[in-house]
Design an enzyme around this catalytic site. Structure first.
Site, mmCIF file in Angstrom:
data_model
loop_
_atom_site.group_PDB
_atom_site.id
_atom_site.type_symbol
_atom_site.label_atom_id
_atom_site.label_comp_id
_atom_site.label_asym_id
_atom_site.label_seq_id
_atom_site.Cartn_x
_atom_site.Cartn_y
_atom_site.Cartn_z
ATOM 1 N N VAL A 86 -1.456 39.729 2.023
ATOM 2 C CA VAL A 86 -2.757 39.068 2.040
ATOM 3 C C VAL A 86 -2.801 38.023 0.925
ATOM 4 C CG1 VAL A 86 -5.247 39.361 1.884
ATOM 5 C CG2 VAL A 86 -3.845 41.138 2.962
ATOM 6 N N LYS A 87 -2.997 36.785 1.332
ATOM 7 C CA LYS A 87 -3.001 35.672 0.389
ATOM 8 C C LYS A 87 -4.439 35.396 -0.057
ATOM 9 C CE LYS A 87 -0.596 31.210 0.048
ATOM 10 N NZ LYS A 87 0.074 30.169 0.871
#
Length: 218
Positions: A86-87
């Protein structure tokens, strides 16, 4: 050093994978848009296609900038595939979200990092990766490589497990210098990775070998 490719182009991803040196992929909304991919369902479907090609970490960016929204999006993205990272942007709510994800075993990539202080916060929050942007700092007259060196040193001082992912890497010398400094990962376009293949002496030497071989078979 791990090699990630910074793109949403499936053909480039496949080519990098076929080269045998690809460790992962980073994407963002701008890269998706560049490939003409718009809309939630289309973006999710595209992430799944990338996961089918690459057996490595794939950064998928949240769009929300509030804590609840980032958590909701991030948990959904993490459920898509075990390799999804997850960025999350380096903002106050992003740091809170990184802590939330790290406590739940969800991998994160803290993006849009432009200072050592930001990188320190990301590591303290438990980010899996931190992404300092080399090229964008160079664009505004700041030494992006010096920032990579600072972060590597700080993390080494305290034993942080967060990996330094050098982003906005635009040419071969950027990549080589990041390797010299000790960045854990570099993410870049396919052209930078394939650029490592080339040297005029290699080309000239191969041409001479082939030419001499041909003469011997006349």
């Amino acid at each position: 050093m791990k090699f990630f490719i910074d793109t949403a182009n499936l053909q480039d991803i496949q080519e990098a994978h076929d080269l045998g040196v690809l460790d992962g992929v980073t994407t963002n909304p701008s890269l998706m848009a560049k490939e003409g991919i718009f809309g939630h369902d289309n973006v999710i479907a595209h992430y799944k296609k990338i996961c089918d090609i690459v057996d490595g970490d794939i950064s998928a960016e949240v769009i929300a900038v509030d804590f609840d929204g980032m958590v909701r999006e991030g948990e959904f993205l993490a459920e898509l595939h075990p390799n999804i990272v997850v960025k999350v942007p380096m903002i106050r709510e992003g740091v809170k979200a990184i802590r939330h994800f790290s406590e739940r075993g969800i991998k994160t990539n803290c993006t849009l990092v432009f200072s050592a202080g930001q990188a320190l916060l990301a590591a303290k929050a438990g980010a899996t990766y931190v992404s300092p942007f080399v090229g964008r700092l160079d664009d505004v007259g700041t030494d992006g490589l010096q920032l990579i060196e600072q972060i590597v040193q700080i993390y080494g001082n305290y034993g942080y497990q967060t990996q330094v992912l050098a982003a906005s890497v635009r040419h071969v010398m950027h990549l080589i210098q990041c390797a010299e400094i000790g960045a854990d990962v570099v993410t870049c376009p396919l052209s930078v990775i394939t650029g490592l293949l080339h040297h005029p002496l290699t080309d000239n030497g191969l041409q001479k070998f082939l030419s001499d071989h041909a003469k011997g078979n006349v």
